[in-house]
Design an enzyme around this catalytic site. Structure first.
Site, PDB file in Angstrom:
ATOM      1  N   GLU A   1       0.848  -1.207   0.000  1.00 45.84           N
ATOM      2  CA  GLU A   1       0.000   0.000   0.000  1.00 45.84           C
ATOM      3  C   GLU A   1       0.877   1.248   0.000  1.00 45.84           C
ATOM      4  OE1 GLU A   1      -2.556  -1.208   3.507  1.00 45.84           O
ATOM      5  OE2 GLU A   1      -4.092  -0.971   1.965  1.00 45.84           O
TER       6      GLU A   1
ATOM      7  N   GLU B   1      -3.200 -10.400   3.359  1.00 45.87           N
ATOM      8  CA  GLU B   1      -4.284 -10.094   4.300  1.00 45.87           C
ATOM      9  C   GLU B   1      -5.226 -11.284   4.481  1.00 45.87           C
ATOM     10  OE1 GLU B   1      -2.944  -7.913   2.319  1.00 45.87           O
ATOM     11  OE2 GLU B   1      -2.860  -5.964   3.307  1.00 45.87           O
TER      12      GLU B   1
HETATM   13  C1  1HE Z   1       6.969  -7.958  12.291  1.00 45.97           C
HETATM   14  C2  1HE Z   1       6.283  -7.939  11.059  1.00 45.97           C
HETATM   15  C3  1HE Z   1       5.015  -7.319  11.026  1.00 45.97           C
HETATM   16  C4  1HE Z   1       8.133  -8.969  10.784  1.00 45.97           C
HETATM   17  N1  1HE Z   1       4.552  -6.781  12.175  1.00 45.97           N
HETATM   18  N2  1HE Z   1       6.450  -7.401  13.393  1.00 45.97           N
HETATM   19  N3  1HE Z   1       2.328  -8.462   6.967  1.00 45.97           N
HETATM   20  C5  1HE Z   1       2.666  -9.741   6.898  1.00 45.97           C
HETATM   21  O1  1HE Z   1       1.865 -10.652   6.996  1.00 45.97           O
HETATM   22  C6  1HE Z   1       4.151 -10.030   6.760  1.00 45.97           C
HETATM   23  C7  1HE Z   1       4.708 -10.529   8.083  1.00 45.97           C
HETATM   24  N4  1HE Z   1       6.164 -10.737   8.052  1.00 45.97           N
HETATM   25  C8  1HE Z   1       6.734 -11.775   7.408  1.00 45.97           C
HETATM   26  O2  1HE Z   1       6.104 -12.571   6.723  1.00 45.97           O
HETATM   27  C9  1HE Z   1       8.217 -11.911   7.576  1.00 45.97           C
HETATM   28  O3  1HE Z   1       8.609 -11.243   8.777  1.00 45.97           O
HETATM   29  C10 1HE Z   1       9.050 -11.320   6.393  1.00 45.97           C
HETATM   30  C11 1HE Z   1       8.892 -12.225   5.171  1.00 45.97           C
HETATM   31  C12 1HE Z   1       8.662  -9.903   6.062  1.00 45.97           C
HETATM   32  C13 1HE Z   1      10.555 -11.288   6.807  1.00 45.97           C
HETATM   33  O4  1HE Z   1      10.944 -12.578   7.230  1.00 45.97           O
HETATM   34  P1  1HE Z   1      12.297 -12.719   8.090  1.00 45.97           P
HETATM   35  O5  1HE Z   1      12.535 -14.200   8.280  1.00 45.97           O
HETATM   36  O6  1HE Z   1      13.382 -11.925   7.466  1.00 45.97           O
HETATM   37  O7  1HE Z   1      12.011 -12.015   9.502  1.00 45.97           O
HETATM   38  P2  1HE Z   1      11.154 -12.552  10.740  1.00 45.97           P
HETATM   39  O8  1HE Z   1      12.025 -13.465  11.575  1.00 45.97           O
HETATM   40  O9  1HE Z   1       9.844 -13.093  10.324  1.00 45.97           O
HETATM   41  O10 1HE Z   1      10.880 -11.209  11.539  1.00 45.97           O
HETATM   42  C14 1HE Z   1      11.905 -10.498  12.187  1.00 45.97           C
HETATM   43  C15 1HE Z   1      11.263  -9.632  13.252  1.00 45.97           C
HETATM   44  O11 1HE Z   1      10.392  -8.707  12.630  1.00 45.97           O
HETATM   45  C16 1HE Z   1      10.391 -10.464  14.202  1.00 45.97           C
HETATM   46  O12 1HE Z   1      10.412  -9.807  15.450  1.00 45.97           O
HETATM   47  P3  1HE Z   1      11.303 -10.396  16.679  1.00 45.97           P
HETATM   48  O13 1HE Z   1      11.061  -9.436  17.787  1.00 45.97           O
HETATM   49  O14 1HE Z   1      10.767 -11.786  16.911  1.00 45.97           O
HETATM   50  O15 1HE Z   1      12.734 -10.418  16.180  1.00 45.97           O
HETATM   51  C17 1HE Z   1       9.015 -10.295  13.617  1.00 45.97           C
HETATM   52  O16 1HE Z   1       7.970 -10.456  14.554  1.00 45.97           O
HETATM   53  C18 1HE Z   1       9.077  -8.859  13.135  1.00 45.97           C
HETATM   54  N5  1HE Z   1       8.106  -8.600  12.074  1.00 45.97           N
HETATM   55  N6  1HE Z   1       7.038  -8.584  10.155  1.00 45.97           N
HETATM   56  C19 1HE Z   1       5.264  -6.834  13.308  1.00 45.97           C
HETATM   57  N7  1HE Z   1       4.308  -7.216   9.913  1.00 45.97           N
HETATM   58  C20 1HE Z   1      -3.745  -1.148   7.120  1.00 45.97           C
HETATM   59  S1  1HE Z   1      -4.064  -2.758   6.972  1.00 45.97           S
HETATM   60  C21 1HE Z   1      -2.641  -3.505   6.316  1.00 45.97           C
HETATM   61  C22 1HE Z   1      -2.735  -4.987   6.523  1.00 45.97           C
HETATM   62  C23 1HE Z   1      -1.405  -5.648   6.328  1.00 45.97           C
HETATM   63  O17 1HE Z   1      -0.379  -5.054   6.142  1.00 45.97           O
HETATM   64  S2  1HE Z   1      -1.460  -7.355   6.368  1.00 45.97           S
HETATM   65  C24 1HE Z   1       0.173  -7.859   6.027  1.00 45.97           C
HETATM   66  C25 1HE Z   1       0.993  -7.979   7.273  1.00 45.97           C
END
Ligand code: 1HE
Length: 269
Positions: A121, A141
Site C-alpha cells: 500500500e 491479508e
Molecule cells: C513484524 C512484522 C510485522 C516482521 N509486524 N512485526 N504483513 C505480513 O503478513 C508479513 C509478516 N512478516 C513476514 O512474513 C516476515 O517477517 C518477512 C517475510 C517480512 C521477513 O521474514 P524474516 O525471516 O526476514 O524475519 P522474521 O524473523 O519473520 O521477523 C523479524 C522480526 O520482525 C520479528 O520480530 P522479533 O522481535 O521476533 O525479532 C518479527 O515479529 C518482526 N516482524 N514482520 C510486526 N508485519 C492497514 S491494513 C494492512 C494490513 C497488512 O499489512 S497485512 C500484512 C501484514
C-alpha cells in the site's frame, strides 16, 4: 507545520542533499520495517514538510533486507483495537499515503525484499517504483484474517487490475522478477534499486518544479473526477504550468534549435 529540521523521528531517517533530493528511510529493520502507528505519524510529518522544504524529488528506501512487512501485526494484536479505533488508524494511513501521492513532490521508491500488505500500500502511493532481484510483492491479508486498510483497494487495481489484486489477496500469490514489472507493480527492475532510484530522482529534479507538481498531484486528482471535469481541470492546470516563467528559457532554446531533441539515445539526426 514544523520544518524538516524540527522533525523528531524515531522510525524514519530524513536526509536532504544539495541537489534538493530528500531521502526518506524506513528505519525499523529489526521489525522488517513493519508500519506501527508512530511510523505512520512520522510519514505524515515528513511528507507534509517536504514540499515547503523545497524538495525537488524524494527517494523512499528502507534499512535491512526488506522494504516493508506491512501493518505492525504485533502492535495490532497487543492494542486490541475496537473497530472505530482501527478505522481511525486506517484514516491516518490514508493521510500519510495521500501526502505522498498528492503532495506534488516526485517520490521514487527503492524496493527490495518483502513489499507486502501495507508495504505494498505504501509502495503503490509513490510515483515511480524500482525493484531489485530480491523484491517480491504480496497481499497476505486473506491469510492473516485481515483486509487492506491503507488504500490498496484504490491504488493496487490502478496498477495491476482488480482481478490480479483479488487473486493476490485470496490465494496469497506473490509477484517477483520480470512478471512483477509486466503486471505493473514496478516500472524498473535492476540490480541496485537504490542507485537507480537516485539516478531517476536526479533526472526528475531537472524538470521545472511546477511541472513536477502537476504531474505528481493533478494526474492523481483527475483519476477521481468525471471525464468532463478532468478535462476541464487539465486545461486549467495546463493554463498555469504551460505559461510559467520558468519554462521560457526552455522554449527559447527549442526555438533557437539548441534544445535537446526527444529521440532514443544513440539515434542519428
Ligand atoms: C513484524 C512484522 C510485522 C516482521 N509486524 N512485526 N504483513 C505480513 O503478513 C508479513 C509478516 N512478516 C513476514 O512474513 C516476515 O517477517 C518477512 C517475510 C517480512 C521477513 O521474514 P524474516 O525471516 O526476514 O524475519 P522474521 O524473523 O519473520 O521477523 C523479524 C522480526 O520482525 C520479528 O520480530 P522479533 O522481535 O521476533 O525479532 C518479527 O515479529 C518482526 N516482524 N514482520 C510486526 N508485519 C492497514 S491494513 C494492512 C494490513 C497488512 O499489512 S497485512 C500484512 C501484514
Amino acid at each position: 507545520m514544523p520544518g524538516i529540521s524540527e522533525l523528531r523521528l524515531q522510525n524514519l531517517i530524513l536526509d536532504m542533499d544539495d541537489d534538493g533530493i530528500a531521502t526518506v528511510t524506513l528505519n525499523r529493520a529489526a521489525k522488517r520495517n513493519a508500519l506501527n502507528a508512530e511510523t505512520i505519524e512520522e510519514l505524515i510529518s515528513v511528507f507534509s514538510a517536504l514540499p515547503a522544504a523545497g524538495a525537488r524529488a524524494a527517494i523512499l528506501r528502507a534499512e535491512g533486507p526488506h522494504f516493508c512487512a506491512g501493518l505492525d501485526l504485533v502492535e495490532h494484536g497487543q492494542e486490541q483495537r475496537s473497530p472505530a479505533e482501527f478505522m481511525r488508524i486506517c484514516l491516518r494511513w490514508h493521510e500519510a499515503f495521500n501526502k505522498i501521492e498528492y503532495g506534488g513532490v516526485p517520490v521514487i521508491a527503492a524496493l527490495k525484499g518483502a513489499v507486502v500488505g501495507g508495504g505494498l500500500e505504501l509502495a503503490s502511493s509513490v510515483h515511480i517504483r524500482v525493484m531489485d532481484e530480491t523484491t517480491y510483492f504480496g497481499l497476505p491479508e486473506g491469510q492473516r484474517g485481515l483486509f487492506t486498510g491503507g488504500g490498496a483497494t484504490i491504488r493496487v487495481p490502478r496498477l495491476i487490475g482488480q482481478a490480479r489484486m483479488v487473486d493476490m489477496m485470496l490465494t496469497g500469490r506473490l509477484y517477483a522478477g520480470d512478471e512483477a514489472v509486466q503486471v505493473g507493480l514496478a516500472q524498473y527492475r535492476v540490480k541496485d534499486s537504490g542507485a537507480k532510484a537516485r539516478e531517476i530522482a536526479l533526472r526528475v529534479a531537472q524538470n521545472t518544479p511546477l511541472s513536477n507538481f502537476a504531474i505528481c498531484s493533478a494526474i492523481s486528482h483527475m483519476q477521481n473526477m468525471s471525464g468532463l471535469d478532468a478535462a476541464y481541470a487539465e486545461a486549467m492546470v495546463a493554463g498555469i504550468v504551460n505559461t510559467q516563467e520558468a519554462a521560457k528559457d526552455r522554449l527559447d532554446s527549442f526555438s533557437r534549435g539548441t534544445a535537446q531533441k526527444i529521440k532514443p539515445q544513440g539515434a542519428g539526426a
